[in-house]
Design an enzyme around this catalytic site. Structure first.
Site, PDB file in Angstrom:
ATOM      1  CG  HIS A 125      -1.742   1.232   1.392  1.00  0.00           C
ATOM      2  ND1 HIS A 125      -3.049   1.314   0.984  1.00  0.00           N
ATOM      3  CD2 HIS A 125      -1.445   2.462   1.902  1.00  0.00           C
ATOM      4  CE1 HIS A 125      -3.521   2.530   1.236  1.00  0.00           C
ATOM      5  NE2 HIS A 125      -2.561   3.247   1.802  1.00  0.00           N
ATOM      6  CD  GLU A 126       1.716   3.515   3.785  1.00  0.00           C
ATOM      7  OE1 GLU A 126       1.958   4.626   3.277  1.00  0.00           O
ATOM      8  OE2 GLU A 126       0.676   3.263   4.425  1.00  0.00           O
ATOM      9  CG  HIS A 129       0.389   6.443  -0.246  1.00  0.00           C
ATOM     10  ND1 HIS A 129      -0.729   6.956  -0.863  1.00  0.00           N
ATOM     11  CD2 HIS A 129      -0.055   5.847   0.895  1.00  0.00           C
ATOM     12  CE1 HIS A 129      -1.802   6.688  -0.134  1.00  0.00           C
ATOM     13  NE2 HIS A 129      -1.426   6.010   0.934  1.00  0.00           N
ATOM     14  CG  HIS A 135      -5.939   6.651   0.796  1.00  0.00           C
ATOM     15  ND1 HIS A 135      -5.902   7.409   1.936  1.00  0.00           N
ATOM     16  CD2 HIS A 135      -4.894   5.783   0.895  1.00  0.00           C
ATOM     17  CE1 HIS A 135      -4.895   7.022   2.696  1.00  0.00           C
ATOM     18  NE2 HIS A 135      -4.257   6.037   2.088  1.00  0.00           N
TER      19      HIS A 135
END
Lengths: 193, 134
Positions: A125-126, A129, A135
């Site tokens: 997930h990170e 980013h 998101h």
């Protein structure tokens, strides 16, 4: 999928990225290998490559585990709550909350520890980013903001793939059929669904 | 703490594991709290929504009140849209269960804008489909 305001991306000249771990954390090779796997999930679908380096200060992406206030104005809050955060390109800062009970390998869904967090799930997930994704409201997507404890969710959903490929294009060797839409294993008893 | 393998979690840790309280578990006490009410600690929930971008342009966090005001109701509705929950503007069980989940520390709404559900046009958020027979 979504982007950060202004849609920042790594420039054309920096598509072969390096990553390093904060030496003060003294992470084992086993822990580091989790991040290698997580990076591979994004390089599989894009032309981006990720290579580990020992030069922490010289790396494009710098990974570290920290407690509480760690100097970036975004303090961690102890067990559960916020698990990690990462900055938009080309910052490369990737911070994880050292207070969590991180499960490095094995079936986290069978953990008797109700606060166990799967490390690779958070890492994938990170990294999204770090590459420029914000998101997503798609619950199956890796970029969905929440993840219950004792849950493993590591495979990119089509929403993630569309988002990242719109920023960087597709890996010529990418096989769309390998993207799973059922990527989550969960054993969370804290929510009464 | 790192657990290289799930089987490496020491037995002495496991019996206490059910007692672990998450950072936001205290929010569950706000279940059933309605607009117009005042409840001790509601300012902390406002801080939560401010942190993740749902209460923009707010005063310093220490100035939040414990009132369930319009600002909080609006933040809850936006949150519910983003997470595909029933948009009630109330702190129902489903919403509180979601709020207290562990999550990424990055904000959902940055500088007042987002491409999550709440940032899309109303027609895309609508659950009503209109059809015309041809």
């Amino acid at each position: 999928y979504s982007y950060f305001p202004g849609q920042p991306v790594w420039p054309e000249s920096r598509r072969d990225l390096t990553y390093a771990f904060d030496p003060s954390n003294g992470l084992t090779d086993t822990v580091k290998s989790v991040f290698t796997s997580a990076f591979a999930r994004w390089s599989e679908v894009t032309p981006l490559t990720f290579t580990q380096t020992d030069s922490y200060n010289g790396a494009d992406i710098r990974i570290g585990f920290y407690n509480g206030d760690h100097g970036d104005g975004e303090p961690f809050d102890g067990i559960l709550g916020t698990l990690a955060h990462a900055f938009s390109p080309p910052s490369g800062r990737f911070h994880l909350d050292d207070a969590e009970e991180w499960v490095v390998s094995g079936d986290v869904t069978t953990s008797s520890l109700t606060s166990a967090i799967d490390m690779e799930s958070v890492a994938v997930h990170e990294i999204g980013h770090l590459l420029g994704l914000g998101h997503s409201s798609v619950e199956e997507a890796i970029m969905y903001p929440t993840i219950p404890s004792r849950t493993k969710k590591v495979q990119l959903a089509s929403d993630d793939v569309q988002g990242i490929q719109s920023l960087y294009g597709a890996n010529p060797n990418y096989n769309p059929s390998s993207t799973s839409t059922e990527s989550t294993q969960q054993n969370d008893t804290s929510d009464a669904h | 703490r790192f657990f290289p393998n799930i089987t490496s979690i020491p037995p002495w840790l496991q019996p206490n594991s059910t007692a672990v309280q998450g950072a936001w578990d205290s929010f569950k006490k706000f279940g059933g709290c309605h607009p117009g009410e005042k409840s001790d600690g509601l300012s902390k929930l406002k801080n939560y929504f401010h942190y993740f971008g749902y209460i923009p342009n707010s005063p310093p966090s220490s100035n939040f009140t414990d009132d369930f005001d319009d600002e909080l109701e609006s933040a809850i509705k936006t949150y519910q849209k983003n997470f595909n929950l029933n948009v009630t503007g109330e702190l129902d069980e489903q919403t509180l269960n979601h709020i207290t989940r562990p999550r990424c520390g990055n904000a959902d709404i940055v500088n007042g804008t987002t491409s999550m559900n709440s940032g899309k046009s109303t027609s895309l958020n609508s659950k009503h489909f209109h059809s015309v027979q041809h």
